[in-house]
Each structure stands twice: as C-alpha cells, then as structure tokens.
Enzyme design. Sequence first.
Site, PDB file in Angstrom:
ATOM      1  N   TYR A  41      21.681  63.146  20.989  1.00 35.50           N
ATOM      2  CA  TYR A  41      21.716  61.787  20.463  1.00 35.50           C
ATOM      3  C   TYR A  41      22.023  61.707  18.968  1.00 35.50           C
ATOM      4  CZ  TYR A  41      19.404  61.260  24.938  1.00 35.50           C
ATOM      5  OH  TYR A  41      19.100  61.325  26.282  1.00 35.50           O
ATOM      6  N   SER A 112      12.341  63.701  25.981  1.00 39.59           N
ATOM      7  CA  SER A 112      13.278  63.404  27.049  1.00 39.59           C
ATOM      8  C   SER A 112      14.245  64.574  27.269  1.00 39.59           C
ATOM      9  CB  SER A 112      14.006  62.099  26.713  1.00 39.59           C
ATOM     10  OG  SER A 112      14.675  61.564  27.818  1.00 39.59           O
ATOM     11  N   TYR A 113      15.553  64.343  27.118  1.00 44.46           N
ATOM     12  CA  TYR A 113      16.541  65.408  27.291  1.00 44.46           C
ATOM     13  C   TYR A 113      16.241  66.581  26.357  1.00 44.46           C
ATOM     14  CZ  TYR A 113      21.244  67.454  27.973  1.00 44.46           C
ATOM     15  OH  TYR A 113      22.299  68.278  28.296  1.00 44.46           O
ATOM     16  N   TRP A 160      22.008  54.899  30.849  1.00 41.06           N
ATOM     17  CA  TRP A 160      21.921  56.088  29.997  1.00 41.06           C
ATOM     18  C   TRP A 160      23.301  56.664  29.715  1.00 41.06           C
ATOM     19  CZ3 TRP A 160      21.666  61.562  31.943  1.00 41.06           C
ATOM     20  CH2 TRP A 160      21.400  62.477  30.915  1.00 41.06           C
ATOM     21  N   ASP A 245       6.123  56.201  32.023  1.00 43.55           N
ATOM     22  CA  ASP A 245       7.361  56.900  31.684  1.00 43.55           C
ATOM     23  C   ASP A 245       8.127  57.247  32.957  1.00 43.55           C
ATOM     24  OD1 ASP A 245       8.881  58.374  29.411  1.00 43.55           O
ATOM     25  OD2 ASP A 245       8.806  59.785  31.078  1.00 43.55           O
ATOM     26  N   HIS A 274       8.824  55.030  28.503  1.00 41.96           N
ATOM     27  CA  HIS A 274       9.708  55.986  27.842  1.00 41.96           C
ATOM     28  C   HIS A 274       9.935  55.615  26.381  1.00 41.96           C
ATOM     29  CE1 HIS A 274      12.157  59.527  28.389  1.00 41.96           C
ATOM     30  NE2 HIS A 274      13.186  58.959  27.786  1.00 41.96           N
TER      31      HIS A 274
END
Length: 538
Positions: A41, A112-113, A160, A245, A274
């Site tokens: 990101y 997250s990722y 996303w 989440d 989230h």
Amino acid sequence: MRIVVEHDLEIPLRDGTLLRADLYRPDTADPVPVLVRRTPYGKSGSPGGASVDGLRLVRAGYALLVQDVRGRFGSGGAFEPYWNEAADGADTVAWAVRQPWCDGTAGMFGRSYEGMAALLAAAERPPGLRAIAPHVAGSGFDEGWTRQGGAFQLGFVLYWVLYDLLLEGAGLEGAEWQEVARAIDRIDDLYRDPDAAWDLLDRLAPYYRQWREHPGGHPYWRRAAPRESYAAIDVPVLHLTGWYDIFVTGTLENYRGIRECGKASQLVVGPWSHCVTDGIFPQRRYGLAADERSIDVTGLHLEHFDRHLRGRAGAAVPEPVRLFLTGADAWHTFPDWPVPGSRDLVLHLDGRRLTAGAPPAAGADLLRHDPADPVPTTGGATAQPGQYTGGDCGPLDQREVERRADVLCFTGEELAEPLTVVGDTVLTVYVTPDAAGADVAGKLVDVYPDGRAELLCDGVRRLEPGADTASAPGEPVEVTVALGAVGHVFRAGHRIRLEVAASNTPRFDVHPRVPARHTVHHGGDHPSRLLLPRLSGG
C-alpha cells in the site's frame, strides 16, 4: 532523539529483483535491532502503518525498515498477490540483519496483507528473525479471505482490488486510471452486476479471475497459506484482531495452530472491525477502554519485541489471551483459546423460537431466494466501502432486515441472568435446497429490551447443485454454518436470536442467480440447532 531517515534503499532479492524501502533509525553508531514492515500500500505513508506509531518504535531503539513489496510503487518486478511474499520477505530480513546499523536481530509486523507477508516469511526461517506481530491477518488467501463457507466475498475482494491494488501503486495512468476510478464510483452497480467488471479486471488484474475459478482448498492456494506451515514458524507471535474483522477466523486459527506447534503466542481481540479501531461504531460505543490507543497497541508491540529481540523480561509475562467481552464492555485475560471451561449450550430451532432441552416436534419453514432482491448486508465482519466509518460493518441493528419475508428469525426467551458466550458459534440446520443450489446465511443477534437487534457474528455455507446431496432427491441435507467467534455477555432481560436467510449481499455474491425455494426443517428427525460455547459460571 535524533532520527536518521534514508529513502529508497535498494534491496536485492535472490532472483535479481530490486525492492525499495525507507529506513528509519536512531542516530547512533551502535547497531540496533530492526523491525520490518512490508506493504503493498505504499511505504511513503505512516511508517508504522495504521495502528502502530512507527517513530515511537525508533525512539525505543529500533531501526524500522518499510518496504514496498514486489511490483508495487517503487519496487521492481511484477506484482502477483501472495505468491512472492514468503521468499521476498525472507530475503529482505536476511539483507537487513547483515547491515552495519543492525545488531543481527529482526522482527516483522504489519496489518492485513502485511501481517500475512510476515507469517509467510517467518515460515522460511530467515537468519536473525526473532519474533513477528501479524495484525488482522488471515490463515490463507482462500477460505477466510477470498471466500467464506464456499461463497465468494464479493463485497471485500472487488473493492480491495479496485481501490487498494489498482487505483494506486499499480502504475496506471490516463485512461486506465480513469476507468478504475469510474468503477470505484459505481461500485454499488458492480455489486449488483459483477460481470460488468470482467473486461477491466481481465486487463488490469488478471489474478482476479484466477481467484474466482479456484475453489477453496485447491492446491492453487496452498502456495501461500500460513495454515500450511505452522510447524515451520519457529518464532514467538503476537496476534491482534477484532471481533468484527473480516479475517478474525484466520487470526484465531493462526494463534491456535502455531501455539499447538509449541511456539509462544499471544492473542488480543478487541471490539474492532478491519478499519474501525476505536470501538466507536455508528450505532454502538464500547467505551474509552475499547480504543486501540487505550490498550496501547504500539506498547504491546514494543513489549513483544523487547522480550524476544532484546531479552528484556520487563513485567511479568501476561496471560496468553486478552479479550474484550462485548456486552460487559470490558477486557479480560484467559489462559488460552479456545477458552478453557466453556460448555456447549444447545438451542433448538422450535417454530420461530430457540429452546433448550430435547428436540421439539417436527416443523418446517419455506425460505425464498430472489437474486434480483437479495438480503442486503447490514453490518458484520465485512470490509466494504464504508469500512473506515463503520457504515457497513460491525454491530448494526438488524430490525429492518428482519422485517423481510425472506429472513427467518428464531428467538429465545428473555434471559433471567447474564449469559457469557466465548468461542466459536455454530449453526447446524437441515435444509432441502432448490435444485439450482443454495446459500444458507446465518446471524447471531443480541436482542435488547427495547427491541434493538445487535449483530454479533454471521456466516454462510454454499450448497452447489449436485455437490451437497442427500440420500434421495428432495431429502433434507445437514448443513453446518460457522457463524463466527464471539466474546459476548448477553445481559439479563436480553434475548438470543438466530437469523437464517438465503443471501447476504454484497458481502457474498448471489447464489444461485435464479429464483429459488428452500425448505428449512427443524425438530423431530431433523434437529436444527444453534451451538453456543457458554463460559462456566456466566
């Protein structure tokens, strides 16, 4: 403290690709431990990401290395979600611990990722890695990420890809960028007609079609799944997540799987989604103690890394599990997850009631499905366009949804005393599905004395035509729906409610795409029931 910042350091990988990273470190000649956050990101944002004060980590004596993953923003190579994070992360750690400003030890963290990338790299066992802290991370990119219960998580995945993976960081310009921006602006139209996005996605994000075509559990997904490599993760892990989440089930699976392999693990679960991390949703406030800042998420990271990278014992080792119990709206600690001492409370579907005791007399309800008017997503563990404000996630009131004729509600008696439920909730229901297939969507709801119906958790199970068959056509099928995990106190005067429907859209894609009629059986030979893990003494 004076902080030295170096931008766009080039980090070579084993295949010759160069990834770029920004380094934040104390202005000292002494080598220090390094903490690594790898992100798709953009490294130019807040150094610690959304939940961690990165500069506080540096002031505490750590170097902080923030890297763009392969093919994103300033890094070289082609971006293929998931597949390169294990090797690239291991190479990055190995490079970092060899630098003169590093003392040879490293940790990894991220949300997250980024948290998934840390888990995958840890399984490679890079030299010098001593601990990781994945925050709101899943256990795989199929079930619990791209799908749930076999249903495609349309609301999250489509948004996303468009907003987070294509709009920025993919190098799009001009007409292509404008095309993505227009798609985001009409996301509600694409939720209603997802096929309209295929041309754009096939050109700009070809991996999306691969995700749609490969079912959960397929070998395609096992190339990058933390759940496949728990035994290889040999460092202590701090897991953080929220009850609302979208990846909470995966985080809980990670905690349990890694702990069962003998590695020290801690788990923190708050009343968060989230992106809502302060415990304040449009229709529910959990109090000041619910805020990530009150529990000091950055401090939790420092305590974890200080203990395992620097050998600082500090305060006494906390109990492994710290949960915010909604309803009581307070933090509690426990020795493990699943929480020891819970017992199954079985509530049977009885007409439109939930009753304890023996299965009731046989009954049935018709459940209609109209693909042109599916049951709308109203809160829950989602990550859709309103995720930053809680507009379409979390503990929303379900009364408007419950007025629909295609939603079945089963409600328990008013509770005479509080009931504490901590653990995984499960619906077992007997259904005669339409020949075209079915989705069985369930929700666990806390009904307040004034009628407010607060969503606690929800799940789905997809029945493909011909794949989930009974012994004879038209016979009921036993369907198990994982509704999700909760840590909740139903207060005296409240009631427990179960909702059953045939859709929850756009959270899950519509299935089937034709009108359908299903029959929900309960009682007699088909004892449909709700299972709640009741904590002893509560």
